[in-house]
Design an enzyme around this catalytic site. Structure first.
Site, PDB file in Angstrom:
ATOM      1  N   ASP A  80       0.629  -1.165  -0.110  1.00 35.79           N
ATOM      2  CA  ASP A  80      -0.043   0.018   0.143  1.00 35.79           C
ATOM      3  C   ASP A  80       0.741   1.096  -0.048  1.00 35.79           C
ATOM      4  O   ASP A  80       1.800   1.312   0.840  1.00 35.79           O
ATOM      5  CB  ASP A  80      -0.845  -0.088   1.202  1.00 35.79           C
ATOM      6  CG  ASP A  80      -1.718   1.199   1.316  1.00 35.79           C
ATOM      7  OD1 ASP A  80      -2.820   1.100   0.425  1.00 35.79           O
ATOM      8  OD2 ASP A  80      -1.516   1.930   2.132  1.00 35.79           O
ATOM      9  N   GLU A 118       0.994  -0.756  -5.137  1.00 36.09           N
ATOM     10  CA  GLU A 118      -0.314   0.093  -5.209  1.00 36.09           C
ATOM     11  C   GLU A 118       0.021   1.670  -5.134  1.00 36.09           C
ATOM     12  O   GLU A 118      -0.020   1.919  -3.928  1.00 36.09           O
ATOM     13  CB  GLU A 118      -1.343  -0.487  -4.187  1.00 36.09           C
ATOM     14  CG  GLU A 118      -2.658   0.244  -4.315  1.00 36.09           C
ATOM     15  CD  GLU A 118      -2.721   1.611  -3.636  1.00 36.09           C
ATOM     16  OE1 GLU A 118      -3.395   2.208  -4.167  1.00 36.09           O
ATOM     17  OE2 GLU A 118      -2.183   1.750  -2.659  1.00 36.09           O
TER      18      GLU A 118
END
Length: 651
Positions: free
Chosen positions: A382, A411
Site C-alpha cells: 500500500d 499500489e
C-alpha cells in the site's frame, strides 16, 4: 594539473576491447532487467577493438549468490554487433556480463591461409602455429585429444594441413590463453515465475464475506466464498489488511469524522492491544484459520495476496515497545502523518531514518517473512511511494534472495516517473492509470508507452478496473455494457488484471461528486447476494477461460494496435512470446451498435521463418469461424449484448 589525464602506464594497461550499447539494460545496469523462467534472455552488444585480430565473445551468467559462471558463445551479426542468449531455469536474481578476447589461433590461421593463397613460402609461419598448440591449456578431454593428435601429425610430416582443420580450430577456441580478455561490468537480472506476468486478481474485504448483516465475516466465510471466485476463473485473491484495528477515534460510515457504536474501523489503521502487523483481527479468526484459508485457496489453484500497509494506529504495540522508531515533534508528542490524535483514523508512519533504523527495517522485513511462512507468496504494498525508495530496494532484494518466488505489487497511483522508479527498484508489478484511460487515443497512447523499450524490460502493469478506494466516473451509471467493456479491455490488454469485489454485481453507487464508493467497506461491514440478478459473473468467467486458453493474452508487451476507422472501437493484435498463439480483439467504447472494417493485411501468424497471412478468424466466445477475404473482415458489435469480440487467428 588535469587530474583526468592518464599516465602512460594506466593507458597501456587499459582494456583492449570496447563493449558498448548493451541490450537489455535498465539505466546502464543500475537496475535489474526482468524476465520469466523458461524465457530466453537475448543479449546484444557492440564489440570491437583496434587491429585485424579475430574477435571472439561470450555471454557469461550465474545466480547472484553462485560462484560458478555459465557461458554461451556470442555470434557476430553485422557492423560489430554481437548477440547471444541463455535460458534461466529457476526464479531468482542473476548477473550477466559479456567477455571479449582475441582468438589468436584463428587470427594466425586466417593470416596463414591468406598468405598461402598468394603462394608464399610459410615454414616459419607453420612452426608459429604449431607452437600455439603446445601452449594450449588443459580443456575438455575431447579438445585436448584433437590438439595433441594434430600437433603430432604436423611434427611427423612438417605439413601445415593438420593445423588448418575446422576440428582443430574449434578445439583451440576453448583451449588457448586469452591475455587480452575484457569483461564488461556485471548487469543485474531478475527472473520471476509466470505469475509475475499473468494473473486474474480478485480483491476482497474479508469481514464483508459473511451472510449476516452487521456481523463480522470471518476467514471461514472467506473459504466458503472461494468456489464462487474460482468458478469465475480468478488466479489470485487479494485481501485488504487482516490485522487488529486501532480502537480509538475511528471514522464512521462513508468516511464520516465521527463513528457510531459498533462501527468496525478502517482496516488500514493497523494495530491495537490485540497485536500489530503479525496478528489477525480476532473477529476474523485465528492464525490457524488464515492458514486454512491459504490451504483452501491452494486446492483451487488460487494464490493469496496480502496487503502490506506500513502505518500504525496510536494503539499499535510498536509505539510503546519501540518508541525510537517514530518521529516526534519539538514538544515531544508523536508526529502523525494524517489526522492527528483526537481526530478520526489517526495514523503514524515509522521514521525510516531514525537512529535505530536498522532494527526497524529488519522488523518490517521479518513481518514479510512471517507471512511467507504462513503461505503468502504475493504482497500488495500500500502506497509504497510514501516510503523511502532505498528501503524497498533493500527489502525486496533481501526477501527474494531467500524466496525468489515472492511477488511484490506496488499500489502506487502517483506521478508516472515515481511509478516507473518503483518498478525499476524491484516491484514485480504495478498498479496503473488504466482505471482512468477511457478514450481510444488514451488507451493506445498509454499501452504504446507501457510496451515500448526500455519500459517493457522492467515495468509490468496490472490493470484494475476498480479498487476498494476508487469507483471511476464511467462505472457510476451501472450500465452492464460499460462494466463488460472495461473488464474486457483490462483482461485482454494486460497480462495481469483485477477487479474489486462487487464489480461482478455492477455495484456503482458513489459518494456524490466523487470517485469513491458509497457505503465503502473501509468503514462498514457489507453483506451481499453474490448471485444478485443482473450480475456479469458468467461474462467474467468466459473472459478468464479465453485468457487461460490463449497464451497471447497472458502477456502485455507483444501488442500492436489495428487502425480501425471508428473512434469508438479499439482493436489490437497480441502474440504469445513463442508466436504459437495470435489473438485479435475489437472492443466498443460506446453503447451504440458499431459496424466497421477490420484490416488484417499486416497481421501474420507463425514462427519466425514461417510467417503467414491470416486465412480465418475463430470467435473465442462462440467457436464460429469466419474467412478473412480482401485483407480483412467486416464486423458488427452490439455492445448491449457484448461489447467485445475476441478471435484466434488461423493461417
Amino acid at each position: 594539473m588535469n587530474k583526468t589525464t592518464q599516465t602512460v602506464e594506466s593507458a597501456a594497461a587499459g582494456a583492449a576491447f570496447h563493449i558498448e550499447d548493451v541490450y537489455p539494460l535498465v539505466d546502464g545496469g543500475r537496475f535489474a532487467v526482468k524476465r520469466l523462467v523458461g524465457e530466453r534472455v537475448e543479449v546484444w552488444a557492440d564489440i570491437y577493438r583496434d587491429g585485424h585480430g579475430i574477435v571472439a565473445a561470450a555471454l557469461v551468467w550465474r545466480r547472484e549468490r553462485d560462484r560458478e559462471w555459465r557461458r554461451a558463445a556470442m555470434s557476430q551479426h553485422s557492423n560489430d554487433r554481437w548477440a547471444g542468449s541463455f535460458l534461466p531455469d529457476q526464479p531468482g536474481r542473476y548477473v550477466y556480463a559479456i567477455e571479449a578476447w582475441t582468438d589468436e589461433f584463428a587470427t594466425w590461421r586466417h593470416e596463414f591461409e591468406r598468405k598461402q593463397k598468394n603462394g608464399a613460402d610459410l615454414p616459419v609461419d607453420a612452426i608459429e602455429g604449431a607452437g600455439m598448440l603446445t601452449k594450449a591449456h588443459a580443456g575438455a578431454e575431447a579438445a585436448a585429444g584433437v590438439i595433441l593428435r594434430q600437433c603430432e601429425y604436423f611434427l611427423q610430416t612438417g605439413e601445415a594441413t593438420p593445423l588448418l582443420t575446422e576440428e582443430l580450430k574449434d578445439a583451440m577456441a576453448d583451449s588457448q590463453s586469452r591475455p587480452d580478455l575484457t569483461r564488461s561490468p556485471l548487469f543485474p537480472l531478475v527472473v520471476d515465475r509466470l505469475r509475475a506476468r499473468n494473473g486474474a486478481w480478485y480483491e476482497l474485504v474479508p469481514r464483508s464475506q459473511g451472510r449476516t448483516p452487521g456481523q463480522y465475516g470471518t476467514l471461514k466465510d472467506c473459504i466458503a466464498r472461494l468456489p464462487d471466485i474460482a468458478a469465475m476463473g480468478f488466479d489470485v485473491v487479494s485481501l485488504t489488511p487482516i490485522h487488529p484495528i486501532g480502537s480509538g477515534n475511528r471514522k464512521g460510515r462513508n468516511n464520516a469524522v465521527a463513528s457510531a457504536q459498533g462501527d468496525p474501523g478502517n482496516p488500514y489503521v493497523i494495530g491495537s492491544a490485540q497485536g500489530g502487523h503479525d496478528a489477525v483481527q480476532p473477529e476474523l479468526g485465528t492464525l490457524e484459520d488464515f492458514r486454512n484459508f491459504v490451504a483452501a485457496c491452494r486446492q483451487l489453484d488460487i494464490e493469496v495476496a496480502l496487503d502490506f500497509a506500513i502505518q500504525c494506529s496510536p494503539d499499535h504495540p510498536w509505539l510503546t515497545q519501540h518508541p525510537q522508531w517514530f518521529d516526534r515533534r519539538p514538544d515531544g508528542s508523536m508526529r502523525y502523518t494524517e489526522n492527528p490524535p483526537g481526530r478520526s483514523d489517526a495514523v503514524v508512519i515509522p521514521d525510516f531514518s531514525s537512529e535505530d533504523a536498522g532494527s526497524l527495517w529488519n522488523a518490517l522485513r521479518d513481518i514479510v517473512l512471517f507471512w511467507i511462512e504462513q503461505g503468502v507468496t504475493v504482497f500488495r504494498v500500500d502506497s509504497p511511494h510514501t516510503k523511502p525508495f532505498r528501503f524497498w530496494e533493500w527489502l525486496i532484494h533481501d526477501v527474494q534472495l531467500r524466496r525468489p518466488d515472492v511477488i511484490f505489487i506496488a499500489e502506487a497511483i502517483t506521478r508516472p516517473k515515481l511509478m516507473r522508479g518503483l518498478a525499476k527498484l524491484g516491484f514485480t508489478q504495478s498498479y496503473t492509470y488504466f482505471t482512468w484511460r477511457t478514450q481510444k487515443w488514451e488507451l493506445e497512447q498509454y499501452l504504446n508507452e507501457l510496451t515500448a523499450y526500455p519500459e517493457r524490460d522492467f515495468h509490468r502493469p496490472n490493470f484494475f478496473v476498480n479498487t476498494s478506494d476508487i469507483l471511476p466516473y464511467h462505472l457510476q451509471s451501472g450500465e452492464a455494457w460499460m462494466f463488460k467493456s472495461r473488464v474486457a479491455l483490462a483482461a485482454t490488454l494486460s497480462g495481469s488484471y483485477g477487479i474489486y469485489n462487487g464489480f461482478e454485481l455492477r455495484e456503482h453507487e458513489p459518494l456524490p461528486g466523487r470517485e469513491e464508493h458509497l457505503h465503502s467497506e473501509k468503514y462498514e461491514i457489507r453483506v451481499r447476494d453474490w448471485d444478485k440478478p443482473g450480475n456479469i459473473k458468467p461474462y467474467i468467467r468466459e473472459l478468464n477461460r479465453v485468457r487461460r486458453e490463449n497464451t497471447a493474452l497472458q502477456q502485455t508487451s507483444n501488442l500492436r494496435f489495428i487502425q480501425v476507422d471508428d473512434r469508438n472501437i479499439v482493436s489490437f493484435v497480441k502474440e504469445s512470446v513463442n508466436r504459437t498463439n495470435c489473438v485479435v480483439v475489437a472492443i466498443a467504447l460506446s453503447r451504440e451498435v458499431r459496424e466497421f472494417w477490420l484490416p488484417l493485411t499486416d497481421v501474420q501468424v507463425g514462427m519466425s521463418g514461417d510467417r503467414r497471412n491470416i486465412a480465418a478468424l475463430e470467435n473465442l466466445m462462440t467457436g464460429e469461424r469466419s474467412p478473412v477475404e480482401w485483407g480483412g473482415i467486416r464486423l458488427r458489435i452490439d455492445p448491449m449484448r457484448d461489447p467485445a469480440m475476441l478471435f484466434r487467428c488461423l493461417a
